[in-house]
Design an enzyme around this catalytic site. Structure first.
Site, short mmCIF file in Angstrom:
data_model
loop_
_atom_site.label_atom_id
_atom_site.label_comp_id
_atom_site.label_asym_id
_atom_site.label_seq_id
_atom_site.Cartn_x
_atom_site.Cartn_y
_atom_site.Cartn_z
N GLU A 65 -28.82 41.58 -35.78
CA GLU A 65 -29.26 40.90 -34.56
C GLU A 65 -30.57 41.47 -34.02
O GLU A 65 -31.41 40.72 -33.53
CB GLU A 65 -28.15 41.04 -33.51
N ASP A 66 -30.76 42.77 -34.11
CA ASP A 66 -31.86 43.42 -33.41
C ASP A 66 -32.90 44.11 -34.28
O ASP A 66 -33.82 44.75 -33.76
CB ASP A 66 -31.30 44.45 -32.42
#
Length: 184
Positions: A65-66
């Site tokens: 996600e990051d």
């Protein structure tokens, strides 16, 4: 046992490398890696979780996600099961924030038990962190909205892990999150 321990440490190292330039949004700018390590610690220390696949997924839960990490990369390094858990707890960043938040509430109910454990520990860590330090640029209203949204997610994880759910209930009670707020 040694093989499992080695793999968990490999996950921690992988996550540390991937998150190396990231900071939390708190005033102190805490190194981001503290978060996945903290989520793993909650699982083992408070949740009583000893499943190494859950711990690995917790360490890796924000990498896709990051960071520039792909699910295929997770699968190549840590196997299909760990990649599957990570996939279940990963938001699709191509969607609008409001849609991602809505989907987290909806997906929580139908997630695997392992993914639910990671999600519970993640919420517990984040809510404790919010109580400790308001993120830079956040208003008190935004913090309260996060708590209300988190309770909606957690409500759909009910029956997953009693100790973590009790700890979350205490936080929600302390914040006076009412059932009325959850209807909005």
């Amino acid at each position: 046992m040694e093989d499992m321990l080695s793999t968990v440490i490999k996950c921690a190292n992988f996550a540390a490398i991937k998150h190396k330039n990231q900071k939390r949004k708190d005033v102190e700018g805490t190194p981001y890696i503290n978060h996945p390590i903290g989520v793993s610690y909650i699982l083992t220390n408070e949740g009583g979780i000893t499943d190494p696949l859950v711990i690995q997924a917790a360490l890796l839960h924000d990498t896709v996600e990051d960071t520039d990490t792909t699910l295929q990369e997770i699968e190549d390094h840590f196997g299909e099961e760990v990649a599957g858990i990570v996939a279940e707890v990963t938001d699709d960043k191509s969607l609008a924030k409001a849609e991602r938040k809505k989907l987290q509430i909806e997906h929580a109910k139908n997630s695997s038990h392992r993914a639910k454990l990671v999600k519970l520990a993640d919420k517990l860590y984040n809510l404790r962190d919010l109580n400790r330090s308001t993120p830079v640029g956040w208003t008190e209203e935004r913090v309260q909205q996060y708590f209300v949204w988190a309770k909606k997610v957690v409500r759909n994880l009910a029956g997953t892990n009693e100790p973590m759910e009790k700890a979350l209930d205490i936080i929600f009670q302390e914040r006076n999150i009412s059932e009325l707020e959850l209807l909005n």
